[in-house]
Design a protein around this motif. Sequence first.
Motif, PDB file in Angstrom:
ATOM      1  N   ARG A 109      -4.594   6.058  -0.409  1.00 12.98           N
ATOM      2  CA  ARG A 109      -5.634   5.210  -0.211  1.00 12.98           C
ATOM      3  C   ARG A 109      -6.223   4.885  -2.033  1.00 12.98           C
ATOM      4  O   ARG A 109      -6.155   5.377  -2.633  1.00 12.98           O
ATOM      5  CB  ARG A 109      -7.356   5.725   0.444  1.00 12.98           C
ATOM      6  N   GLY A 110      -5.884   3.234  -1.957  1.00 11.76           N
ATOM      7  CA  GLY A 110      -6.231   3.371  -2.972  1.00 11.76           C
ATOM      8  C   GLY A 110      -5.049   2.911  -4.089  1.00 11.76           C
ATOM      9  O   GLY A 110      -5.017   1.935  -5.518  1.00 11.76           O
ATOM     10  N   CYS A 111      -4.233   3.488  -3.864  1.00  7.92           N
ATOM     11  CA  CYS A 111      -2.845   3.616  -5.248  1.00  7.92           C
ATOM     12  C   CYS A 111      -1.807   2.497  -3.981  1.00  7.92           C
ATOM     13  O   CYS A 111      -1.627   2.116  -3.175  1.00  7.92           O
ATOM     14  CB  CYS A 111      -2.193   4.614  -5.073  1.00  7.92           C
TER      15      CYS A 111
ATOM     16  N   TYR B 247       0.865  -1.223  -0.284  1.00  5.41           N
ATOM     17  CA  TYR B 247      -0.023   0.079   0.057  1.00  5.41           C
ATOM     18  C   TYR B 247       0.540   1.093   0.198  1.00  5.41           C
ATOM     19  O   TYR B 247       2.209   1.046   0.328  1.00  5.41           O
ATOM     20  CB  TYR B 247      -0.380   0.323   1.214  1.00  5.41           C
TER      21      TYR B 247
ATOM     22  N   THR C 164      -6.854  -0.681  -8.746  1.00  6.41           N
ATOM     23  CA  THR C 164      -6.610   0.277  -7.645  1.00  6.41           C
ATOM     24  C   THR C 164      -6.405   1.689  -8.372  1.00  6.41           C
ATOM     25  O   THR C 164      -6.795   1.683  -9.624  1.00  6.41           O
ATOM     26  CB  THR C 164      -4.742   0.282  -7.710  1.00  6.41           C
TER      27      THR C 164
ATOM     28  N   ARG D 200     -13.672   0.693  -3.997  1.00  5.95           N
ATOM     29  CA  ARG D 200     -12.732  -0.583  -3.233  1.00  5.95           C
ATOM     30  C   ARG D 200     -11.421  -0.857  -4.079  1.00  5.95           C
ATOM     31  O   ARG D 200     -12.135  -1.263  -5.310  1.00  5.95           O
ATOM     32  CB  ARG D 200     -14.144  -1.657  -3.069  1.00  5.95           C
ATOM     33  N   THR D 201     -10.922  -0.866  -2.999  1.00  4.60           N
ATOM     34  CA  THR D 201      -9.538  -1.005  -4.155  1.00  4.60           C
ATOM     35  C   THR D 201      -9.168  -2.816  -3.577  1.00  4.60           C
ATOM     36  O   THR D 201      -8.550  -2.627  -2.853  1.00  4.60           O
ATOM     37  CB  THR D 201      -7.571  -0.066  -4.022  1.00  4.60           C
TER      38      THR D 201
END
Length: 485
Positions: free
Chosen positions: A43-45, A39, A162, A155-156
């Motif tokens: 967030r999400g990357c 992570y 992502t 949602r990743t």
Amino acid sequence: MAVEEEQPEKGFVKEIRKQSQDFPGWYNDVVRKAELADYSAVRGCMVIRPYGFALWENIRNALDALIKKTGHENWYFPMLIPLSFLQKEAEHVEGFAPEFALVTRGGGKELEEPLVLRPTSETLLATTLRDYVQSYRDLPVLTNQWNNVFRWELRTRLFLRTMEFLWQEGHTFHETSEEAEKEVYTMLECYRQIAEEWCAIPVIPGRKSEIEKFAGAQYSTAIEALMKDGKALQAATSHYFGENFTRAYDLTFTGRNNEKQYPHSTSWGMSTRIVGALIMVHGDESGIQMPPMVAPIQVVIVPIFRSEAERSQIAAALAPVLEDLSEIRLKQDWRDQRPGFKFSEWELKGVPVRIEVGPRDLARNEVTVVRRYDRAKEAIGLRDLGVRIPAMLKQIQDAMFARAMEFRTTNTVRLDSLPAMVEHFQRGSGFVLTPWCGSAEDELKVKELTGATTRVIPTGSVAPAAACAVCGKPAATEVIWAKAY
RNA sequence: CGGGGCGUAGCGUAGCCUGGUUUAACGCGCGUGGUUUGGGACCACGAGAACUCGGGUUCGAAUCCCGACGCCCCGACCA
């Protein structure tokens, strides 16, 4: 040592959750503990680490070669796209607008027009090529670009979804629809080759339903793979746009008939998601299994020694072997760790072949070779490695594909009624093949009742002389249903 | 966006309910030295956290209250 549950029979795994009990947890553990990715601050990357990136590079290089071999040239287009560009094609913008990431400020002040971080580049290609295409003689234009794209996902999951991911996007422009449609399937076939021959992932190529197609396409095709948890994953897509984009962006050429015409365009992409597919198709309770053809490390050598004398003996014995194996992606692990630690770690990371060399082996001029695929162990003479190892890698590659294919076969069923589908999807997923009339209402109904969606209408399948499994009308095609990623 | 949960060392956690021997503990990991090395070694010593942030209550707050932010799970959504 996070896990308290009882160890698997073999006792080899300590750090990852069990695949059989918690598939998403297992996936997450494997990706992070095998040092593929992690992570990031946003967030999400994700941060793709060297081992994960090397895997992606191997896949990328193979695909890039295929793309070039089929006549395409690599370009680079900017990541920032004026918002107005995206808004010109109604369906396209409708499909993507919720996922836009906008840049609204620059140089300390508000921008005249917001810029979109590209979610895909159709609009930019069509706009740019207006300057380069005038005549049918300028066609076809066969482009590809390797880049990153942004989609604002809620949602990743690492590699699978992502907010930023890496891929290639190919965009082509043709004089005729026939030529463009042929292109769509040429590239789908390239993807099939990468998935099956390089990643050892069996896939079903075919056409997507109206509901599942790309926003703005006339139709979309895809290759669909089945993961070990029974869920389907779209591993790549290839789209036919007809004149949709060229009309919307006023890209024209003068045809052989001396009239203004719109080129027929296509686009196609494969992303880092394929890495997630590879993990979920081949991984087991001990971790990842890398198909030899794309494995960042194909062979790892673990020396076993007690003294400096033994150490140098091993190093000396290995010198000619390393020459024999110069074509192999090979790593020697001389770290100051105990052998057992290294065995587990390299298994977690999925290295296909491990060579153990210790005093006992050297006494017989041999090494101990262990295959990750089935942990089969055998002694091989030092001088035979140059021949035996490449053969073994090939054999493992084939065996991995065969095993994945067998899994898919045993997890594919034919059903012919809605109650049977409902009952089936209550227990799990897998591929479900049914006759289908092709109506969108049926898809929505099945999705509501089962959570499954149509994945693909397999290429080459013929309309069965049967009733649609959902509504009972005459079937127009066969279709594959599954719960999907 | 709806429902639930969680923010304590690089990671995983305990402590919180029932404020005060907490100078915030433990495991992994990390450093040094030594013994080890054929399936995740052990011993010794050591470094590392003002407990997400901001307010409040109190003689006293990691602990109680309010708020913000972040993250995770479920759902909705989704190339």
